[in-house]
Design a protein around this motif. Structure first.
Motif, PDB file in Angstrom:
ATOM      1  N   PHE A 135     -71.799  21.438  18.991  1.00 30.73           N
ATOM      2  CA  PHE A 135     -72.505  20.403  18.240  1.00 30.73           C
ATOM      3  C   PHE A 135     -72.027  20.384  16.788  1.00 30.73           C
ATOM      4  CE2 PHE A 135     -75.398  21.563  21.686  1.00 30.73           C
ATOM      5  CZ  PHE A 135     -75.748  20.320  22.196  1.00 30.73           C
ATOM      6  N   SER A 163     -74.110  30.388  25.646  1.00 37.79           N
ATOM      7  CA  SER A 163     -75.015  29.233  25.610  1.00 37.79           C
ATOM      8  C   SER A 163     -75.380  28.739  27.003  1.00 37.79           C
ATOM      9  CB  SER A 163     -74.376  28.092  24.822  1.00 37.79           C
ATOM     10  OG  SER A 163     -73.220  27.588  25.490  1.00 37.79           O
ATOM     11  N   SER A 184     -81.175  27.196  25.780  1.00 36.99           N
ATOM     12  CA  SER A 184     -81.554  25.792  25.661  1.00 36.99           C
ATOM     13  C   SER A 184     -80.436  24.959  25.047  1.00 36.99           C
ATOM     14  CB  SER A 184     -82.830  25.660  24.822  1.00 36.99           C
ATOM     15  OG  SER A 184     -82.630  26.180  23.508  1.00 36.99           O
ATOM     16  N   ASP A 185     -79.654  25.533  24.104  1.00 37.11           N
ATOM     17  CA  ASP A 185     -78.561  24.752  23.519  1.00 37.11           C
ATOM     18  C   ASP A 185     -77.480  24.474  24.553  1.00 37.11           C
ATOM     19  OD1 ASP A 185     -78.045  27.487  23.491  1.00 37.11           O
ATOM     20  OD2 ASP A 185     -76.773  27.402  21.714  1.00 37.11           O
ATOM     21  N   ARG A 201     -78.123  23.958  27.776  1.00 35.75           N
ATOM     22  CA  ARG A 201     -78.654  22.857  28.589  1.00 35.75           C
ATOM     23  C   ARG A 201     -78.505  21.527  27.848  1.00 35.75           C
ATOM     24  NH1 ARG A 201     -82.492  26.884  29.645  1.00 35.75           N
ATOM     25  NH2 ARG A 201     -83.954  26.038  28.102  1.00 35.75           N
ATOM     26  N   ARG A 202     -78.777  21.532  26.552  1.00 27.19           N
ATOM     27  CA  ARG A 202     -78.593  20.300  25.768  1.00 27.19           C
ATOM     28  C   ARG A 202     -77.144  19.868  25.784  1.00 27.19           C
ATOM     29  NH1 ARG A 202     -79.058  20.121  20.625  1.00 27.19           N
ATOM     30  NH2 ARG A 202     -79.120  22.352  20.159  1.00 27.19           N
ATOM     31  N   PHE A 203     -76.229  20.836  25.706  1.00 25.30           N
ATOM     32  CA  PHE A 203     -74.804  20.529  25.754  1.00 25.30           C
ATOM     33  C   PHE A 203     -74.431  19.883  27.085  1.00 25.30           C
ATOM     34  CE2 PHE A 203     -70.514  21.951  27.021  1.00 25.30           C
ATOM     35  CZ  PHE A 203     -69.765  21.348  26.024  1.00 25.30           C
ATOM     36  N   ARG A 204     -74.875  20.480  28.180  1.00 22.51           N
ATOM     37  CA  ARG A 204     -74.552  19.917  29.495  1.00 22.51           C
ATOM     38  C   ARG A 204     -75.137  18.523  29.664  1.00 22.51           C
ATOM     39  NH1 ARG A 204     -75.831  25.230  30.898  1.00 22.51           N
ATOM     40  NH2 ARG A 204     -77.896  24.639  31.676  1.00 22.51           N
ATOM     41  N   ASN A 205     -76.357  18.315  29.217  1.00 20.30           N
ATOM     42  CA  ASN A 205     -76.978  16.997  29.338  1.00 20.30           C
ATOM     43  C   ASN A 205     -76.229  15.957  28.516  1.00 20.30           C
ATOM     44  OD1 ASN A 205     -78.961  18.024  31.032  1.00 20.30           O
ATOM     45  ND2 ASN A 205     -80.436  18.359  29.386  1.00 20.30           N
ATOM     46  N   ARG A 206     -75.825  16.339  27.321  1.00 19.43           N
ATOM     47  CA  ARG A 206     -75.089  15.395  26.472  1.00 19.43           C
ATOM     48  C   ARG A 206     -73.723  15.058  27.069  1.00 19.43           C
ATOM     49  NH1 ARG A 206     -75.619  14.438  20.892  1.00 19.43           N
ATOM     50  NH2 ARG A 206     -77.737  15.256  21.153  1.00 19.43           N
TER      51      ARG A 206
END
Length: 304
Positions: free
Chosen positions: A85, A224, A228-229, A231-236
């Protein structure tokens, strides 16, 4: 060991600049005028990896800017900020600091990992992306998850970087670590890299704090996954990429096994172009600069 960063300010037709972006200072080697092409190097390298692309891009009517990533070369080396990010925000901020509203982002290795992330994380500044020797991050993670045997061998180096302090000592003690990595990931029997190239990269890796910064990139990638970061990375990254994508990989890349390199097109809804260079290893733009330039320049000319 070099005493300061002067060793990475290699002379050439380019201009060296320091720009403030995203709360840090970044070194950029710049050449040419026209639409901006931002070049992101991989590991264990620095901006100089693009020495064959900078003049070619400038001669073709582009403004080429090869930056030292956070923690490398003559850029700042803060203790934090090695998550994707932040790295994508670094690239976007450098584009704006160079006075451009958008750029084509070209990356190799870890730089390509960042380039793949730009359309979803920094869409406003990303006109198109070209990725060298790195499949889409989710395609690569999927290959690791299914335990592709050749990719597992590549992952042993990734695992080695997770150890506290050990890889930092290995990278800075002498040139052997960098030499083994460069020769181990390039095409077997190719003669690349020559000794002077190995020494230049080894000297750059031995600069204070660079080895730690480099290891932190890969530590975040691994650790990671369970946070949670991650998971946010994979979702993005699961969002499809609508901008044009050029993907180039070596046919004998021993850092990213060929069987794990496919599937990136599943994450692209826009124009997608893929090329495999036979007999070329991981460092495609240095091992086969003419072939890479011959793909990159016409692709750039075709962009809307």
């Amino acid at each position: 060991m070099p005493a300061d960063v002067a060793s990475v300010l290699v002379d050439g037709p380019w201009q060296h600049r320091l720009v403030s972006a995203n709360g840090a200072r970044f070194h950029v080697a710049e050449l040419g005028e026209g639409p901006l092409v931002l070049l992101l190097h991989g590991f264990p390298q620095f901006w100089w990896a693009w020495r064959d692309q900078l003049p070619a891009l400038a001669d073709a009517g582009y403004r080429a800017a090869a930056m030292d990533l956070r923690g490398f070369g003559a850029s700042d080396k803060p203790p934090r900020g090695y998550d994707t990010f932040t790295l994508a925000a670094d690239a976007a901020s450098v584009v704006r600091s160079l006075g451009a509203s958008s750029a084509v982002v070209v990356g190799h290795g870890m730089g390509a990992w960042i380039a793949w992330s730009m359309p979803s994380m920094q869409p406003d500044v990303t006109r198109a992306i070209a990725t060298l020797a790195m499949p889409h991050p989710l395609a690569l993670r999927r290959a690791g998850a299914v335990l592709h045997p050749r990719q597992l061998r590549s992952h042993t180096r990734l695992a080695g970087l997770q150890r506290p302090s050990v890889p930092e000592r290995q990278m800075t003690r002498d040139s052997r670590y960098v030499a083994r990595l460069l020769r181990g990931w390039s095409a077997p029997g190719s003669g690349w890299p020559p000794g002077d190239v190995v020494q230049r990269y080894a000297d750059a890796m031995a600069l204070p704090f660079v080895a730690h910064s480099a290891a932190e990139y890969y530590r975040w990638v691994v650790r990671s996954q369970w946070r949670s970061d991650g998971r946010r990375f994979r979702n993005r990254l699961a969002r499809t990429i609508g901008v044009p994508v050029l993907h180039v990989r070596g046919g004998v890349d021993r850092a990213v096994a060929r069987g794990s390199g496919g599937g990136s097109d599943r994450f692209v809804s826009g124009p997608f172009e893929e090329h495999v260079l036979d007999g070329v290893g991981h460092f495609v733009h240095e091992e086969a600069p003419d072939a890479v330039n011959g793909l990159l320049l016409p692709w750039l000319d075709r962009l809307p």
